[in-house]
Design a protein around this motif. Structure first.
Motif, PDB file in Angstrom:
ATOM      1  N   MET A 283      61.691  61.325  22.343  1.00 10.56           N
ATOM      2  CA  MET A 283      62.632  62.486  22.612  1.00 10.56           C
ATOM      3  C   MET A 283      62.650  62.660  24.326  1.00 10.56           C
ATOM      4  O   MET A 283      63.729  62.499  24.815  1.00 10.56           O
ATOM      5  N   GLY A 284      61.689  62.409  24.802  1.00 12.04           N
ATOM      6  CA  GLY A 284      61.780  62.516  26.316  1.00 12.04           C
ATOM      7  C   GLY A 284      62.533  61.558  27.033  1.00 12.04           C
ATOM      8  O   GLY A 284      62.998  61.509  28.235  1.00 12.04           O
ATOM      9  N   GLY A 285      62.966  60.277  26.370  1.00 14.32           N
ATOM     10  CA  GLY A 285      63.553  59.194  27.082  1.00 14.32           C
ATOM     11  C   GLY A 285      65.089  59.363  26.977  1.00 14.32           C
ATOM     12  O   GLY A 285      65.639  58.718  27.870  1.00 14.32           O
ATOM     13  N   VAL A 286      65.529  60.367  26.180  1.00 19.36           N
ATOM     14  CA  VAL A 286      66.917  60.375  25.895  1.00 19.36           C
ATOM     15  C   VAL A 286      67.724  60.943  27.428  1.00 19.36           C
ATOM     16  O   VAL A 286      68.575  60.165  27.790  1.00 19.36           O
ATOM     17  N   LEU A 287      67.278  61.864  28.026  1.00 15.65           N
ATOM     18  CA  LEU A 287      67.668  62.099  29.434  1.00 15.65           C
ATOM     19  C   LEU A 287      67.501  61.165  30.347  1.00 15.65           C
ATOM     20  O   LEU A 287      68.277  60.856  31.264  1.00 15.65           O
ATOM     21  N   ILE A 288      66.404  60.513  30.171  1.00 14.68           N
ATOM     22  CA  ILE A 288      65.834  59.449  31.409  1.00 14.68           C
ATOM     23  C   ILE A 288      66.881  58.342  31.092  1.00 14.68           C
ATOM     24  O   ILE A 288      67.450  57.510  32.049  1.00 14.68           O
ATOM     25  N   SER A 289      66.986  57.811  29.866  1.00 12.74           N
ATOM     26  CA  SER A 289      68.160  56.773  29.618  1.00 12.74           C
ATOM     27  C   SER A 289      69.437  57.033  29.967  1.00 12.74           C
ATOM     28  O   SER A 289      70.250  56.365  30.793  1.00 12.74           O
TER      29      SER A 289
ATOM     30  N   VAL B   5      63.633  52.317  29.222  1.00  9.39           N
ATOM     31  CA  VAL B   5      63.092  53.098  30.026  1.00  9.39           C
ATOM     32  C   VAL B   5      62.336  54.184  29.436  1.00  9.39           C
ATOM     33  O   VAL B   5      62.541  54.254  28.160  1.00  9.39           O
ATOM     34  N   GLU B   6      61.291  54.557  30.097  1.00 10.60           N
ATOM     35  CA  GLU B   6      60.301  55.678  29.249  1.00 10.60           C
ATOM     36  C   GLU B   6      59.992  56.628  30.488  1.00 10.60           C
ATOM     37  O   GLU B   6      59.920  56.483  31.668  1.00 10.60           O
ATOM     38  N   ASP B   7      59.458  57.833  29.969  1.00 13.74           N
ATOM     39  CA  ASP B   7      58.845  58.625  30.845  1.00 13.74           C
ATOM     40  C   ASP B   7      57.573  58.632  31.413  1.00 13.74           C
ATOM     41  O   ASP B   7      57.333  58.137  32.763  1.00 13.74           O
ATOM     42  N   VAL B   8      56.591  58.444  30.284  1.00 12.13           N
ATOM     43  CA  VAL B   8      55.288  57.929  30.764  1.00 12.13           C
ATOM     44  C   VAL B   8      54.759  56.727  29.943  1.00 12.13           C
ATOM     45  O   VAL B   8      54.955  56.833  28.829  1.00 12.13           O
TER      46      VAL B   8
ATOM     47  N   ILE C  93      61.407  46.665  31.766  1.00 17.01           N
ATOM     48  CA  ILE C  93      61.026  47.853  31.229  1.00 17.01           C
ATOM     49  C   ILE C  93      60.616  48.879  32.438  1.00 17.01           C
ATOM     50  O   ILE C  93      59.861  48.184  33.342  1.00 17.01           O
ATOM     51  N   GLY C  94      60.958  50.119  32.518  1.00 12.44           N
ATOM     52  CA  GLY C  94      60.651  50.984  33.707  1.00 12.44           C
ATOM     53  C   GLY C  94      60.243  52.258  33.027  1.00 12.44           C
ATOM     54  O   GLY C  94      60.722  52.694  32.122  1.00 12.44           O
ATOM     55  N   SER C  95      59.397  53.050  34.047  1.00  5.85           N
ATOM     56  CA  SER C  95      59.099  54.230  33.384  1.00  5.85           C
ATOM     57  C   SER C  95      58.709  55.157  34.892  1.00  5.85           C
ATOM     58  O   SER C  95      58.721  54.527  35.934  1.00  5.85           O
ATOM     59  N   PHE C  96      58.943  56.140  34.792  1.00  7.52           N
ATOM     60  CA  PHE C  96      58.627  57.446  35.504  1.00  7.52           C
ATOM     61  C   PHE C  96      57.164  57.105  36.183  1.00  7.52           C
ATOM     62  O   PHE C  96      56.693  56.919  37.467  1.00  7.52           O
TER      63      PHE C  96
ATOM     64  N   PHE D  64      53.489  44.044  28.507  1.00  9.71           N
ATOM     65  CA  PHE D  64      54.919  43.995  27.491  1.00  9.71           C
ATOM     66  C   PHE D  64      55.166  42.516  27.349  1.00  9.71           C
ATOM     67  O   PHE D  64      56.469  42.138  27.616  1.00  9.71           O
ATOM     68  N   ASP D  65      54.142  41.715  26.676  1.00 10.67           N
ATOM     69  CA  ASP D  65      54.575  40.341  26.563  1.00 10.67           C
ATOM     70  C   ASP D  65      55.303  39.532  27.582  1.00 10.67           C
ATOM     71  O   ASP D  65      56.492  38.889  27.569  1.00 10.67           O
ATOM     72  N   GLY D  66      54.800  39.705  28.960  1.00 14.85           N
ATOM     73  CA  GLY D  66      55.550  39.128  30.039  1.00 14.85           C
ATOM     74  C   GLY D  66      56.794  39.599  30.509  1.00 14.85           C
ATOM     75  O   GLY D  66      57.415  39.073  31.499  1.00 14.85           O
ATOM     76  N   VAL D  67      57.315  40.625  29.852  1.00 17.72           N
ATOM     77  CA  VAL D  67      58.567  41.268  30.563  1.00 17.72           C
ATOM     78  C   VAL D  67      58.061  42.366  31.631  1.00 17.72           C
ATOM     79  O   VAL D  67      57.130  42.860  31.589  1.00 17.72           O
ATOM     80  N   LYS D  68      59.001  42.159  32.648  1.00 19.00           N
ATOM     81  CA  LYS D  68      58.573  42.761  34.094  1.00 19.00           C
ATOM     82  C   LYS D  68      58.579  44.337  33.776  1.00 19.00           C
ATOM     83  O   LYS D  68      59.457  44.802  33.272  1.00 19.00           O
ATOM     84  N   PHE D  69      57.450  44.928  34.012  1.00 17.10           N
ATOM     85  CA  PHE D  69      57.346  46.463  33.898  1.00 17.10           C
ATOM     86  C   PHE D  69      57.116  46.966  35.489  1.00 17.10           C
ATOM     87  O   PHE D  69      56.324  46.419  36.051  1.00 17.10           O
TER      88      PHE D  69
END
Length: 193
Positions: free
Chosen positions: A69-75, A113-116, A140-143, A153-158
């Motif tokens: 739910m938290g990621g909806v506005l972030i996306s 993207v994700e919040d935390v 992959i990005g997060s606040f 994340f399996d080598g994916v840049k975070f």
């Protein structure tokens, strides 16, 4: 955004809580980051989303996706900053899925993207959705990264706007439990351990 400004906003909005918390992972902590507190202030949300988008402006991106739910506005905010389509996944019968006629074209370059991020469970579930639909995850990005930089994340840049190294404990090792301090469960889901 500088670390000091991010921390000031987290504290000002009540997003950084102190106490005794049970996290979604089942672990306990003396601090909890409730990014929903930031989401209620659109001017801070825009600022955080633009800063997060800027971390990935060197990538070719077709689509932004986040877990509800938290990621909806972030996306949506990151999508607006990058001028890209933005969607979200939802749990249906305990399984992360795309709903609402959302789609991922095979080969689309996707930013998650994700919040935390603490354990990264929700992000990994979204990764599975993207991969099952033949999307290409480009980042992959997060606040907040509350894993202390340990999320993998399996080598994916975070990348995260702010990394916090907040101690967590298994319940049987938790000093607050041993002291008899009541636990609060603010998370949206819990994993049985």
């Amino acid at each position: 955004m500088k670390r000091e400004e991010l921390l000031r906003i987290l504290e000002e909005t009540g997003a950084l809580l102190k106490g005794h918390f049970q996290l979604s992972s089942g672990r306990h902590s003396e601090a909890y980051v409730q990014c929903a507190q930031i989401l209620q202030y659109p001017w801070y949300l825009d600022k955080f989303c633009t800063a997060l988008a800027n971390l990935f402006n060197d990538r070719e991106i077709d689509l932004i996706i986040a877990p509800a739910m938290g990621g909806v506005l972030i996306s949506n905010g990151v999508g607006r900053a990058l001028k890209k389509r933005a969607i979200f996944t939802e749990r249906e019968n305990g399984q992360m899925r795309l709903r609402r006629n959302f789609y991922i074209q095979p080969g689309e370059k996707v930013l998650i993207v994700e919040d935390v991020v603490t354990t990264g469970k929700s992000v990994r579930e979204v990764m599975e959705v993207v991969r099952n639909l033949s999307g290409k995850i480009v980042g992959i990005g997060s606040f907040i990264d509350r894993s202390g930089g340990k999320a993998d994340f399996d080598g994916v840049k975070f990348k995260a706007l702010l990394t916090l190294d907040l101690k967590t404990y298994m319940p049987e090792e938790c000093p607050f439990c041993k002291a008899g301090v009541a636990v609060t469960k603010p998370g949206s889901r819990f994993i049985n351990r």
